[in-house]
Design a protein around this motif. Sequence first.
Motif, PDB file in Angstrom:
ATOM      1  N   LYS A   1       0.832  -1.209   0.000  1.00 50.58           N
ATOM      2  CA  LYS A   1       0.000   0.000   0.000  1.00 50.58           C
ATOM      3  C   LYS A   1       0.865   1.256   0.000  1.00 50.58           C
ATOM      4  N   ASN A   2       1.886   1.251   0.828  1.00 51.61           N
ATOM      5  CA  ASN A   2       2.742   2.427   0.937  1.00 51.61           C
ATOM      6  C   ASN A   2       3.625   2.615  -0.294  1.00 51.61           C
ATOM      7  N   HIS A   3       3.790   1.545  -1.069  1.00 49.71           N
ATOM      8  CA  HIS A   3       4.524   1.671  -2.334  1.00 49.71           C
ATOM      9  C   HIS A   3       3.648   2.326  -3.400  1.00 49.71           C
ATOM     10  N   TRP A   4       2.400   1.857  -3.538  1.00 47.89           N
ATOM     11  CA  TRP A   4       1.541   2.355  -4.608  1.00 47.89           C
ATOM     12  C   TRP A   4       0.836   3.648  -4.226  1.00 47.89           C
ATOM     13  N   LYS A   5       0.527   3.809  -2.937  1.00 46.48           N
ATOM     14  CA  LYS A   5      -0.104   5.044  -2.447  1.00 46.48           C
ATOM     15  C   LYS A   5      -1.384   5.401  -3.215  1.00 46.48           C
ATOM     16  N   ARG A   6      -2.203   4.420  -3.455  1.00 45.77           N
ATOM     17  CA  ARG A   6      -3.465   4.694  -4.152  1.00 45.77           C
ATOM     18  C   ARG A   6      -4.511   5.185  -3.146  1.00 45.77           C
ATOM     19  N   VAL A   7      -5.037   6.364  -3.396  1.00 47.49           N
ATOM     20  CA  VAL A   7      -6.043   6.951  -2.505  1.00 47.49           C
ATOM     21  C   VAL A   7      -7.338   6.148  -2.597  1.00 47.49           C
TER      22      VAL A   7
ATOM     23  N   SER B   1      -5.337   4.204   5.735  1.00 43.21           N
ATOM     24  CA  SER B   1      -4.249   3.662   4.926  1.00 43.21           C
ATOM     25  C   SER B   1      -4.629   3.769   3.455  1.00 43.21           C
ATOM     26  N   PHE B   2      -3.666   3.556   2.577  1.00 43.82           N
ATOM     27  CA  PHE B   2      -3.951   3.580   1.145  1.00 43.82           C
ATOM     28  C   PHE B   2      -4.793   2.356   0.759  1.00 43.82           C
TER      29      PHE B   2
END
Length: 241
Positions: free
Chosen positions: A120-126, A146-147
């Motif tokens: 999640k923290n790699h892609w950071k998709r809202v 979280s993302f």
Amino acid sequence: MMFKRTLLALLLIAPSLAAAKDSHANAYLSDAQVDAVMSALPPPSPPGTAEDQADRATTDRAFAARSSADFAQAKQEEKFNAFDFAPVIGTDFRADKLPHVAALFKEAEHETKEAVDLSKNHWKRVRPCPPASDCAMHPEALAKKSFGYPSGHSSRATVDAILLAQLFPQDADALMQHARDIGWRRVVKGVHTLQDIYAGRQFGQALATDMLASPALQHDLAAAREELRAAGLVSSPSKAP
């Protein structure tokens, strides 16, 4: 005097270091395996593209058309674990009665969550934010979440279902359907998109496959099977005539 204090400190620290080492040694996944699973996950649609907008529109429609029963179940599943699959397995499938089973899934779910958080923290998709949802009325709450990619619920439910199927193979199809339903209800709740939950399924399947190759997991599965047999929840293996 200083030497004695240093020695005492080392003796006090040693058990905790040993415990940490043992904990790592008994992990079901290696760092390299997690990295490989993350690398194999395709990227989500770029923000603002037609594909991204269509994905989020699906969540908007699912949220707007939600039934009260599905929405209530989605809220109940905000926190879940393998024992929430009891509707498939039976009411006697309880953590307080099955400590070996509980320990196995606690470890598997912990490692899955760590892998999901890294991804999640790699892609950071809202995450999506349907009209009239909590995040639409309280935008500051969305920033604290979280993302969204991949869905943690979908990932963990998939891992749970695959590992549970090792213990209850006769229920494999129903377990996987239950996992898919958990993921879908995250869309109904308005907190994930279809891309998020599909990625979670792929992510969970890959993590579970690597876990099943782990000697530590196989050891814990054997202990879990014996515990389930003793509790009368699974049959003893039939003996050859």
